[in-house]
Structures are given as C-alpha cells and as structure tokens.
Write a protein that holds these residues in place. Structure first.
Motif, PDB file in Angstrom:
ATOM      1  N   LEU A  17       1.005  -1.003   0.128  1.00  0.00           N
ATOM      2  CA  LEU A  17      -0.062  -0.034  -0.047  1.00  0.00           C
ATOM      3  C   LEU A  17       0.681   1.269  -0.082  1.00  0.00           C
ATOM      4  CD1 LEU A  17      -2.589   0.809   0.056  1.00  0.00           C
ATOM      5  CD2 LEU A  17      -2.650   0.933   2.633  1.00  0.00           C
ATOM      6  N   SER A  18       1.528   1.551   0.811  1.00  0.00           N
ATOM      7  CA  SER A  18       3.118   2.433   1.027  1.00  0.00           C
ATOM      8  C   SER A  18       3.939   2.296   1.897  1.00  0.00           C
ATOM      9  CB  SER A  18       2.185   3.755   1.445  1.00  0.00           C
ATOM     10  OG  SER A  18       1.630   3.321   2.699  1.00  0.00           O
TER      11      SER A  18
ATOM     12  N   SER B  41      -4.828  -1.147   5.201  1.00  0.00           N
ATOM     13  CA  SER B  41      -5.596  -0.545   5.569  1.00  0.00           C
ATOM     14  C   SER B  41      -5.290  -0.098   7.380  1.00  0.00           C
ATOM     15  CB  SER B  41      -6.640   0.090   5.231  1.00  0.00           C
ATOM     16  OG  SER B  41      -7.779  -0.984   5.811  1.00  0.00           O
ATOM     17  N   GLY B  42      -5.049  -1.788   7.685  1.00  0.00           N
ATOM     18  CA  GLY B  42      -4.512  -1.741   8.913  1.00  0.00           C
ATOM     19  C   GLY B  42      -3.580  -0.580   9.457  1.00  0.00           C
TER      20      GLY B  42
END
Length: 121
Positions: free
Chosen positions: A29-30, A103-104
């Motif tokens: 994700l990032s 997103s966790g």
C-alpha cells in the motif's frame, strides 16, 4: 512479496563519491520511513541516514555534510549520495523500508541485500 534491490556500490579512492540506490518492488500500500545502514564484518549494523515519507532526514554525526539521503516516491526508491568518502566509510551498506500492506495499523520492515562500498586510502 516485497523486494528491495540495491545498486551502486563499488571501489573508490578517498575523497571520491558514490551513489547507492535501493528500489522497492511488490504489492504493497505505502512506504513510510526509508533508511540506510552499514555493517562491517564482526560489527553491529549501524544507522547511517533516515528519510521519512515527508522527506525529513536525519544522519549519524560522522556522515553529516558528506552524505545525502533522498527518495523518489513515484519509483519507490531511496538514494544515498556519498561524497568526500573516507577509508572508514568502507562497509556493506543496507537499505531498509517500513511498508504497509493494507489499511490496518501493521507496518513491516524489509532489508536490501547489501552493497559493498570500499574506500581506498
């Protein structure tokens, strides 16, 4: 699966320059903090420089004014420009990236394979 691939190490005379690159690839994700570390045989790995996702940087005292860490978020790549190299900078240099996959809240740490930097006097 995440891979950090380093390039740019080598042999240089004292006073010379080298630029290390570390590119992250995979499905994530990032990337948060990215950093460079170095380790001599039989010694503990030491932090050289860190750059946050907001481009805030921090350096160990012995490289301040000589090394510059930067990142290209579009390429998921971190760089270490090393100028005025000294024989005591001779080490294996490792990059590190703190990566989030969803997103966790969990962030995972990944290491590059290491790049040998040798500075001759």
């Amino acid at each position: 699966q995440v891979q950090l691939v380093e390039s740019g190490g080598g042999l240089v005379q004292a006073g010379g320059s080298l630029r290390l690159s570390c590119a992250a690839s995979g499905n994530f994700l990032s990337i948060y903090d990215m950093s460079w570390h170095r380790q001599a045989p039989g010694e503990r790995r030491e932090l050289v420089a860190t750059i946050t996702s907001a481009d805030m940087t921090n350096y160990r005292d012995s490289v301040k004014g000589r090394f510059t860490i930067s990142r290209d978020n579009a390429k998921n790549t971190v760089y270490l420009q090393m100028n005025s190299l000294k024989p005591e900078d001779t080490n294996v240099y490792f990059c590190n990236a703190k990566i989030r996959f969803s997103s966790g809240p969990s962030i995972f740490s990944y290491w590059g394979q290491g790049a040998q930097v040798t500075v001759s006097s």
